[in-house]
Motif scaffolding. Structure first.
Motif, PDB file in Angstrom:
ATOM      1  N   GLY A 151      50.222  51.564  25.530  1.00  0.00           N
ATOM      2  CA  GLY A 151      49.957  52.292  26.756  1.00  0.00           C
ATOM      3  C   GLY A 151      50.319  51.520  28.008  1.00  0.00           C
ATOM      4  N   ARG A 152      50.124  52.196  29.118  1.00  0.00           N
ATOM      5  CA  ARG A 152      50.412  51.607  30.419  1.00  0.00           C
ATOM      6  C   ARG A 152      49.193  51.816  31.315  1.00  0.00           C
ATOM      7  N   SER A 153      48.658  50.738  31.861  1.00  0.00           N
ATOM      8  CA  SER A 153      47.444  50.855  32.672  1.00  0.00           C
ATOM      9  C   SER A 153      47.764  51.447  34.036  1.00  0.00           C
ATOM     10  N   ASP A 154      46.793  52.158  34.564  1.00  0.00           N
ATOM     11  CA  ASP A 154      46.925  52.821  35.857  1.00  0.00           C
ATOM     12  C   ASP A 154      46.311  51.926  36.930  1.00  0.00           C
ATOM     13  N   GLU A 155      47.142  51.304  37.743  1.00  0.00           N
ATOM     14  CA  GLU A 155      46.668  50.318  38.715  1.00  0.00           C
ATOM     15  C   GLU A 155      45.730  50.931  39.748  1.00  0.00           C
ATOM     16  N   GLN A 156      46.010  52.141  40.204  1.00  0.00           N
ATOM     17  CA  GLN A 156      45.167  52.737  41.229  1.00  0.00           C
ATOM     18  C   GLN A 156      43.769  53.029  40.698  1.00  0.00           C
ATOM     19  N   ARG A 157      43.712  53.520  39.475  1.00  0.00           N
ATOM     20  CA  ARG A 157      42.392  53.768  38.869  1.00  0.00           C
ATOM     21  C   ARG A 157      41.637  52.450  38.677  1.00  0.00           C
ATOM     22  N   LEU A 158      42.361  51.405  38.321  1.00  0.00           N
ATOM     23  CA  LEU A 158      41.725  50.096  38.149  1.00  0.00           C
ATOM     24  C   LEU A 158      41.150  49.576  39.463  1.00  0.00           C
ATOM     25  N   ILE A 159      41.904  49.718  40.528  1.00  0.00           N
ATOM     26  CA  ILE A 159      41.443  49.240  41.836  1.00  0.00           C
ATOM     27  C   ILE A 159      40.109  49.873  42.195  1.00  0.00           C
ATOM     28  N   GLU A 160      39.994  51.170  41.957  1.00  0.00           N
ATOM     29  CA  GLU A 160      38.748  51.869  42.277  1.00  0.00           C
ATOM     30  C   GLU A 160      37.612  51.416  41.356  1.00  0.00           C
ATOM     31  N   ALA A 161      37.899  51.300  40.053  1.00  0.00           N
ATOM     32  CA  ALA A 161      36.863  50.917  39.091  1.00  0.00           C
ATOM     33  C   ALA A 161      36.340  49.510  39.356  1.00  0.00           C
ATOM     34  N   LEU A 162      37.231  48.622  39.812  1.00  0.00           N
ATOM     35  CA  LEU A 162      36.837  47.224  40.041  1.00  0.00           C
ATOM     36  C   LEU A 162      36.010  47.047  41.313  1.00  0.00           C
ATOM     37  N   LYS A 163      35.779  48.136  42.043  1.00  0.00           N
ATOM     38  CA  LYS A 163      34.899  48.078  43.213  1.00  0.00           C
ATOM     39  C   LYS A 163      33.423  48.189  42.830  1.00  0.00           C
ATOM     40  N   HIS A 164      33.146  48.368  41.552  1.00  0.00           N
ATOM     41  CA  HIS A 164      31.755  48.468  41.082  1.00  0.00           C
ATOM     42  C   HIS A 164      30.968  47.262  41.598  1.00  0.00           C
ATOM     43  N   PRO A 165      29.848  47.476  42.280  1.00  0.00           N
ATOM     44  CA  PRO A 165      29.140  46.358  42.932  1.00  0.00           C
ATOM     45  C   PRO A 165      28.649  45.276  41.983  1.00  0.00           C
ATOM     46  N   PHE A 166      28.360  45.633  40.739  1.00  0.00           N
ATOM     47  CA  PHE A 166      27.856  44.639  39.792  1.00  0.00           C
ATOM     48  C   PHE A 166      28.856  43.507  39.611  1.00  0.00           C
ATOM     49  N   LEU A 167      30.127  43.806  39.652  1.00  0.00           N
ATOM     50  CA  LEU A 167      31.163  42.812  39.368  1.00  0.00           C
ATOM     51  C   LEU A 167      31.220  41.719  40.425  1.00  0.00           C
ATOM     52  N   SER A 168      30.721  41.995  41.614  1.00  0.00           N
ATOM     53  CA  SER A 168      30.764  41.008  42.696  1.00  0.00           C
ATOM     54  C   SER A 168      29.448  40.288  42.901  1.00  0.00           C
ATOM     55  N   GLU A 169      28.389  40.733  42.222  1.00  0.00           N
ATOM     56  CA  GLU A 169      27.086  40.092  42.364  1.00  0.00           C
ATOM     57  C   GLU A 169      27.101  38.720  41.693  1.00  0.00           C
TER      58      GLU A 169
END
Length: 371
Positions: A216-234
Protein backbone atom coordinates in the motif's frame (compact mmCIF):
# COMPACT_ATOMS: atom_id res chain seq x y z
CA UNK A 1 20.56 -16.80 47.79
CA UNK A 2 19.76 -17.11 44.11
CA UNK A 3 16.13 -16.15 44.53
CA UNK A 4 12.80 -17.76 43.84
CA UNK A 5 11.41 -19.76 40.97
CA UNK A 6 8.45 -17.74 39.74
CA UNK A 7 6.16 -18.18 36.75
CA UNK A 8 4.82 -14.99 35.24
CA UNK A 9 1.76 -14.80 33.01
CA UNK A 10 0.25 -12.05 30.91
CA UNK A 11 -2.17 -11.65 28.04
CA UNK A 12 -1.80 -8.38 26.20
CA UNK A 13 -4.42 -6.05 24.83
CA UNK A 14 -4.61 -7.96 21.55
CA UNK A 15 -5.70 -11.08 23.51
CA UNK A 16 -3.71 -13.21 21.10
CA UNK A 17 -2.64 -15.66 23.78
CA UNK A 18 -1.41 -16.25 27.31
CA UNK A 19 2.34 -15.75 27.63
CA UNK A 20 4.01 -17.85 30.33
CA UNK A 21 7.62 -17.75 31.48
CA UNK A 22 9.61 -19.03 34.45
CA UNK A 23 12.69 -17.31 35.83
CA UNK A 24 14.78 -17.61 38.97
CA UNK A 25 15.32 -14.19 40.51
CA UNK A 26 15.74 -12.30 43.74
CA UNK A 27 13.95 -9.28 42.27
CA UNK A 28 17.18 -7.48 41.44
CA UNK A 29 19.00 -9.77 39.04
CA UNK A 30 17.97 -12.88 37.09
CA UNK A 31 20.06 -15.93 37.92
CA UNK A 32 18.29 -18.24 35.44
CA UNK A 33 15.97 -17.83 32.48
CA UNK A 34 13.64 -20.82 32.41
CA UNK A 35 11.17 -22.09 29.82
CA UNK A 36 8.58 -19.89 28.13
CA UNK A 37 5.62 -20.43 25.84
CA UNK A 38 2.42 -18.88 24.56
CA UNK A 39 -0.92 -20.66 24.79
CA UNK A 40 -3.86 -19.36 22.80
CA UNK A 41 -7.16 -18.50 24.39
CA UNK A 42 -10.15 -20.55 23.34
CA UNK A 43 -11.79 -18.74 20.43
CA UNK A 44 -14.88 -17.84 22.45
CA UNK A 45 -12.77 -16.39 25.27
CA UNK A 46 -10.80 -14.23 22.86
CA UNK A 47 -13.94 -13.05 21.12
CA UNK A 48 -15.56 -12.05 24.42
CA UNK A 49 -12.42 -10.27 25.60
CA UNK A 50 -12.08 -8.23 22.40
CA UNK A 51 -15.77 -7.37 22.40
CA UNK A 52 -15.60 -6.23 26.03
CA UNK A 53 -12.50 -4.15 25.41
CA UNK A 54 -14.13 -2.59 22.36
CA UNK A 55 -17.00 -1.33 24.51
CA UNK A 56 -14.54 1.00 26.27
CA UNK A 57 -15.72 0.41 29.80
CA UNK A 58 -19.44 0.29 28.99
CA UNK A 59 -21.86 -2.66 29.38
CA UNK A 60 -19.96 -4.32 32.20
CA UNK A 61 -22.54 -7.02 32.86
CA UNK A 62 -20.54 -9.57 30.85
CA UNK A 63 -17.34 -9.03 32.84
CA UNK A 64 -17.99 -11.69 35.53
CA UNK A 65 -18.55 -14.39 32.88
CA UNK A 66 -15.46 -13.31 30.95
CA UNK A 67 -13.44 -13.35 34.19
CA UNK A 68 -14.47 -16.98 34.73
CA UNK A 69 -13.39 -17.94 31.23
CA UNK A 70 -10.09 -16.05 31.50
CA UNK A 71 -9.36 -17.74 34.83
CA UNK A 72 -10.21 -21.17 33.44
CA UNK A 73 -8.01 -20.69 30.38
CA UNK A 74 -5.13 -19.52 32.58
CA UNK A 75 -5.57 -22.45 34.97
CA UNK A 76 -5.34 -24.92 32.09
CA UNK A 77 -2.41 -23.15 30.44
CA UNK A 78 -0.41 -22.84 33.67
CA UNK A 79 -1.19 -26.40 34.74
CA UNK A 80 0.03 -27.77 31.41
CA UNK A 81 3.13 -25.55 31.52
CA UNK A 82 4.11 -26.70 35.01
CA UNK A 83 3.58 -30.34 34.13
CA UNK A 84 5.46 -30.17 30.83
CA UNK A 85 8.52 -28.52 32.39
CA UNK A 86 8.37 -30.30 35.77
CA UNK A 87 8.13 -27.01 37.66
CA UNK A 88 7.06 -26.37 41.23
CA UNK A 89 7.45 -22.60 41.47
CA UNK A 90 7.40 -20.55 44.64
CA UNK A 91 4.65 -18.39 43.15
CA UNK A 92 2.62 -17.66 40.03
CA UNK A 93 2.07 -14.07 38.92
CA UNK A 94 -1.33 -13.58 37.31
CA UNK A 95 -1.72 -10.27 35.50
CA UNK A 96 -5.22 -10.99 34.24
CA UNK A 97 -6.84 -9.72 31.07
CA UNK A 98 -7.10 -5.96 30.65
CA UNK A 99 -10.43 -4.88 29.18
CA UNK A 100 -10.43 -1.27 30.33
CA UNK A 101 -7.77 1.22 31.40
CA UNK A 102 -8.64 4.84 32.24
CA UNK A 103 -5.94 6.37 34.46
CA UNK A 104 -7.61 9.77 34.38
CA UNK A 105 -10.49 8.21 36.34
CA UNK A 106 -8.12 6.09 38.41
CA UNK A 107 -9.54 2.89 36.95
CA UNK A 108 -7.88 -0.18 35.51
CA UNK A 109 -9.66 -3.49 35.00
CA UNK A 110 -7.87 -6.83 34.63
CA UNK A 111 -10.38 -9.68 34.52
CA UNK A 112 -9.68 -12.99 36.21
CA UNK A 113 -9.72 -14.34 39.75
CA UNK A 114 -6.28 -14.88 41.37
CA UNK A 115 -7.86 -16.51 44.44
CA UNK A 116 -9.62 -19.15 42.35
CA UNK A 117 -6.43 -19.68 40.36
CA UNK A 118 -4.41 -20.22 43.56
CA UNK A 119 -6.89 -22.81 44.79
CA UNK A 120 -7.06 -24.65 41.46
CA UNK A 121 -3.26 -24.80 41.14
CA UNK A 122 -2.52 -25.33 44.83
CA UNK A 123 0.15 -22.62 44.67
CA UNK A 124 0.52 -19.02 45.85
CA UNK A 125 -0.65 -16.58 43.19
CA UNK A 126 0.27 -12.90 43.04
CA UNK A 127 -2.43 -10.76 41.46
CA UNK A 128 -3.76 -7.19 41.38
CA UNK A 129 -0.37 -6.01 40.16
CA UNK A 130 -1.52 -2.56 38.98
CA UNK A 131 -3.90 -1.46 41.73
CA UNK A 132 -1.45 -0.18 44.35
CA UNK A 133 0.18 2.08 41.80
CA UNK A 134 -3.18 3.54 40.80
CA UNK A 135 -4.04 4.11 44.46
CA UNK A 136 -0.76 6.04 44.82
CA UNK A 137 -1.74 8.38 42.00
CA UNK A 138 0.10 6.49 39.26
CA UNK A 139 -1.08 5.55 35.79
CA UNK A 140 -0.90 1.84 36.63
CA UNK A 141 1.32 1.36 33.56
CA UNK A 142 3.81 0.57 32.28
CA UNK A 143 4.93 -2.06 34.79
CA UNK A 144 7.93 -3.50 32.98
CA UNK A 145 10.63 -0.74 33.22
CA UNK A 146 12.35 -2.08 36.34
CA UNK A 147 12.77 -5.42 34.57
CA UNK A 148 14.07 -3.67 31.46
CA UNK A 149 16.74 -2.09 33.63
CA UNK A 150 17.74 -5.48 35.03
CA UNK A 151 18.01 -6.91 31.49
CA UNK A 152 20.04 -3.93 30.30
CA UNK A 153 22.58 -4.45 33.06
CA UNK A 154 22.66 -8.23 32.65
CA UNK A 155 22.63 -8.71 28.88
CA UNK A 156 23.35 -5.39 27.15
CA UNK A 157 25.91 -3.45 29.16
CA UNK A 158 26.13 0.16 30.26
CA UNK A 159 28.32 1.11 27.29
CA UNK A 160 25.21 1.16 25.06
CA UNK A 161 23.34 3.64 27.26
CA UNK A 162 21.32 5.72 26.90
CA UNK A 163 19.11 3.08 25.36
CA UNK A 164 15.42 2.37 24.99
CA UNK A 165 13.36 -0.74 25.23
CA UNK A 166 10.49 -0.38 22.79
CA UNK A 167 7.56 -2.74 23.20
CA UNK A 168 5.17 -2.92 20.27
CA UNK A 169 2.15 -4.96 21.25
CA UNK A 170 -1.41 -3.74 20.89
CA UNK A 171 -0.13 -0.49 22.39
CA UNK A 172 3.46 0.74 22.04
CA UNK A 173 5.47 1.87 25.06
CA UNK A 174 9.09 2.60 25.89
CA UNK A 175 11.56 2.53 28.74
CA UNK A 176 14.46 5.00 28.58
CA UNK A 177 17.51 3.89 30.58
CA UNK A 178 20.56 5.98 31.34
CA UNK A 179 22.44 4.79 34.41
CA UNK A 180 19.99 4.80 37.31
CA UNK A 181 17.66 7.12 35.42
CA UNK A 182 14.47 5.41 34.29
CA UNK A 183 11.74 7.08 32.27
CA UNK A 184 8.79 5.22 30.80
CA UNK A 185 5.47 5.88 29.13
CA UNK A 186 2.93 4.57 26.67
CA UNK A 187 3.51 6.02 23.22
CA UNK A 188 0.37 5.29 21.23
CA UNK A 189 -0.99 2.50 19.04
CA UNK A 190 1.30 -0.44 18.39
CA UNK A 191 -0.25 -3.23 16.37
CA UNK A 192 -3.85 -2.75 17.53
CA UNK A 193 -5.19 -0.45 14.82
CA UNK A 194 -3.46 -2.37 12.03
CA UNK A 195 -4.62 -5.73 13.44
CA UNK A 196 -8.21 -4.50 13.63
CA UNK A 197 -8.05 -3.10 10.09
CA UNK A 198 -6.79 -6.42 8.71
CA UNK A 199 -9.39 -8.37 10.68
CA UNK A 200 -12.38 -6.25 9.68
CA UNK A 201 -11.41 -6.69 6.02
CA UNK A 202 -11.31 -10.47 6.40
CA UNK A 203 -7.62 -10.62 5.54
CA UNK A 204 -6.48 -12.50 8.65
CA UNK A 205 -5.80 -11.59 12.26
CA UNK A 206 -2.77 -9.39 11.56
CA UNK A 207 -0.47 -8.20 8.77
CA UNK A 208 1.92 -11.15 8.77
CA UNK A 209 5.38 -9.98 7.75
CA UNK A 210 3.99 -6.57 6.79
CA UNK A 211 3.06 -8.03 3.39
CA UNK A 212 -0.22 -6.13 3.09
CA UNK A 213 1.23 -2.82 4.31
CA UNK A 214 4.13 -3.14 1.90
CA UNK A 215 1.72 -3.23 -1.03
CA UNK A 216 0.00 0.00 0.00
CA UNK A 217 0.74 3.68 -0.05
CA UNK A 218 0.26 5.83 3.04
CA UNK A 219 -1.81 8.99 2.86
CA UNK A 220 0.35 11.85 4.14
CA UNK A 221 -2.50 14.30 4.67
CA UNK A 222 -4.48 11.84 6.77
CA UNK A 223 -1.33 11.12 8.77
CA UNK A 224 -0.72 14.80 9.47
CA UNK A 225 -4.19 15.14 10.96
CA UNK A 226 -3.98 11.89 12.97
CA UNK A 227 -0.59 12.86 14.44
CA UNK A 228 -2.18 15.96 16.00
CA UNK A 229 -3.71 13.72 18.68
CA UNK A 230 -2.80 15.49 21.96
CA UNK A 231 -1.65 12.32 23.72
CA UNK A 232 1.31 12.02 21.35
CA UNK A 233 2.77 15.34 22.51
CA UNK A 234 2.21 14.89 26.25
CA UNK A 235 5.29 14.21 28.34
CA UNK A 236 5.43 11.03 30.39
CA UNK A 237 4.55 9.29 32.55
CA UNK A 238 1.34 8.56 30.66
CA UNK A 239 -0.66 5.49 29.70
CA UNK A 240 -3.57 4.62 27.49
CA UNK A 241 -6.16 1.98 26.71
CA UNK A 242 -6.05 -0.16 23.58
CA UNK A 243 -9.02 1.80 22.25
CA UNK A 244 -7.80 5.29 23.14
CA UNK A 245 -7.00 5.79 19.46
CA UNK A 246 -9.28 5.13 16.49
CA UNK A 247 -8.60 4.04 12.94
CA UNK A 248 -11.45 6.20 11.66
CA UNK A 249 -8.97 8.41 9.82
CA UNK A 250 -8.32 5.65 7.25
CA UNK A 251 -11.96 4.85 6.53
CA UNK A 252 -12.69 4.63 2.85
CA UNK A 253 -9.17 3.60 1.88
CA UNK A 254 -8.25 0.30 0.25
CA UNK A 255 -7.05 -2.57 2.43
CA UNK A 256 -3.42 -2.06 1.38
CA UNK A 257 -3.36 1.75 1.56
CA UNK A 258 -5.15 1.76 4.91
CA UNK A 259 -2.69 -0.78 6.28
CA UNK A 260 0.28 1.24 5.01
CA UNK A 261 -1.12 4.41 6.57
CA UNK A 262 -1.74 2.75 9.93
CA UNK A 263 1.72 1.19 10.00
CA UNK A 264 3.28 4.56 9.20
CA UNK A 265 1.17 6.16 11.91
CA UNK A 266 2.64 3.73 14.48
CA UNK A 267 6.19 4.49 13.31
CA UNK A 268 5.61 8.26 13.31
CA UNK A 269 4.11 8.16 16.79
CA UNK A 270 7.22 6.36 18.05
CA UNK A 271 9.46 8.89 16.33
CA UNK A 272 7.47 11.65 18.00
CA UNK A 273 8.08 9.97 21.37
CA UNK A 274 11.82 10.15 20.76
CA UNK A 275 11.58 13.96 20.88
CA UNK A 276 10.13 13.71 24.41
CA UNK A 277 13.21 11.95 25.81
CA UNK A 278 16.03 13.74 27.66
CA UNK A 279 18.57 12.32 25.18
CA UNK A 280 18.36 10.46 21.90
CA UNK A 281 19.01 6.77 22.60
CA UNK A 282 21.86 5.12 20.75
CA UNK A 283 20.05 1.78 20.82
CA UNK A 284 16.41 0.73 20.49
CA UNK A 285 15.66 -2.83 21.62
CA UNK A 286 12.33 -3.78 20.09
CA UNK A 287 10.09 -6.31 21.85
CA UNK A 288 6.58 -7.59 21.22
CA UNK A 289 4.93 -8.73 18.02
CA UNK A 290 5.88 -5.56 16.17
CA UNK A 291 9.52 -6.64 15.97
CA UNK A 292 8.45 -9.44 13.62
CA UNK A 293 7.12 -6.97 11.05
CA UNK A 294 10.10 -6.10 8.81
CA UNK A 295 8.21 -3.23 7.17
CA UNK A 296 7.58 -1.61 10.55
CA UNK A 297 11.16 -2.22 11.69
CA UNK A 298 12.50 -0.54 8.55
CA UNK A 299 10.13 2.38 9.04
CA UNK A 300 11.57 2.82 12.55
CA UNK A 301 15.17 2.60 11.33
CA UNK A 302 14.49 5.44 8.90
CA UNK A 303 12.95 7.65 11.59
CA UNK A 304 14.95 6.99 14.78
CA UNK A 305 18.46 8.23 15.46
CA UNK A 306 19.85 5.12 17.15
CA UNK A 307 20.28 1.50 16.10
CA UNK A 308 16.93 -0.30 15.91
CA UNK A 309 17.25 -4.03 16.57
CA UNK A 310 15.17 -6.91 17.81
CA UNK A 311 15.72 -7.53 21.52
CA UNK A 312 16.50 -11.12 20.53
CA UNK A 313 19.80 -9.87 19.07
CA UNK A 314 21.01 -9.36 22.65
CA UNK A 315 19.80 -12.74 23.91
CA UNK A 316 16.52 -11.32 25.17
CA UNK A 317 13.44 -13.40 24.41
CA UNK A 318 11.18 -10.76 22.90
CA UNK A 319 8.16 -13.06 23.10
CA UNK A 320 8.67 -14.02 26.75
CA UNK A 321 9.84 -10.66 28.08
CA UNK A 322 6.53 -9.39 29.44
CA UNK A 323 5.72 -12.67 31.16
CA UNK A 324 9.25 -12.75 32.60
CA UNK A 325 8.69 -9.20 33.80
CA UNK A 326 5.57 -10.27 35.69
CA UNK A 327 7.62 -12.97 37.41
CA UNK A 328 10.29 -10.39 38.24
CA UNK A 329 7.66 -8.09 39.77
CA UNK A 330 6.43 -11.01 41.86
CA UNK A 331 9.92 -11.53 43.25
CA UNK A 332 10.14 -7.83 44.07
CA UNK A 333 6.88 -8.11 46.02
CA UNK A 334 8.28 -11.07 47.94
CA UNK A 335 11.49 -9.12 48.59
CA UNK A 336 9.62 -5.96 49.63
CA UNK A 337 11.09 -3.93 46.76
CA UNK A 338 9.24 -1.27 44.74
CA UNK A 339 7.84 -2.21 41.34
CA UNK A 340 6.83 1.21 40.00
CA UNK A 341 8.23 4.70 40.43
CA UNK A 342 7.29 8.36 39.94
CA UNK A 343 9.36 8.42 36.73
CA UNK A 344 7.65 5.36 35.24
CA UNK A 345 3.99 5.72 36.21
CA UNK A 346 3.68 9.09 37.93
CA UNK A 347 3.01 7.56 41.35
CA UNK A 348 3.63 9.92 44.26
CA UNK A 349 6.44 7.68 45.54
CA UNK A 350 7.91 4.25 44.75
CA UNK A 351 5.23 1.56 45.08
CA UNK A 352 5.41 -2.17 45.75
CA UNK A 353 2.56 -3.62 43.73
CA UNK A 354 0.73 -6.91 43.87
CA UNK A 355 -1.14 -8.99 46.41
CA UNK A 356 -0.48 -12.56 47.48
CA UNK A 357 -3.35 -15.07 47.28
CA UNK A 358 -2.92 -18.42 49.01
CA UNK A 359 -4.79 -21.63 48.10
CA UNK A 360 -8.11 -22.24 49.83
CA UNK A 361 -9.14 -25.65 51.06
CA UNK A 362 -12.48 -25.78 49.24
CA UNK A 363 -13.09 -28.41 46.58
CA UNK A 364 -11.21 -27.21 43.52
CA UNK A 365 -13.20 -29.61 41.34
CA UNK A 366 -16.11 -27.17 41.57
CA UNK A 367 -14.17 -24.66 39.54
CA UNK A 368 -15.21 -24.33 35.91
CA UNK A 369 -12.65 -25.91 33.60
CA UNK A 370 -12.03 -25.18 29.92
CA UNK A 371 -13.97 -27.38 27.51
Amino acid sequence: MTGWSIVGTISGTSADGIDLAEIETDGQTVSRFGPATTTGYRSDTRRMVLEAAGRKGENRDTWPEIAEEVTADHAAAIGDFLQEHHLTPDAIVFHGQTVWHDPKKGETVQLGDPQVLASVLGLPVIGDVRLADMEAGGEGAPLVPIYHQALARTLVGTDREPLCFLNIGGVSNLTFISGDHLLAFDIGPGNALLDDWIRVHGAGDYDAGGVISAKGRSDEQRLIEALKHPFLSETGPKSLDRYSFSADFVEGMSLEDGAATLLTFTAEAIAKAETLLPQKPGLWLVCGGGRRNPVLMQALRVRLAGDVVSADDYGIDGDALEAQAMAFLGARLKAGLPTTFPETTGARSPVTGGKMFLPNAWDKNEVKRPK
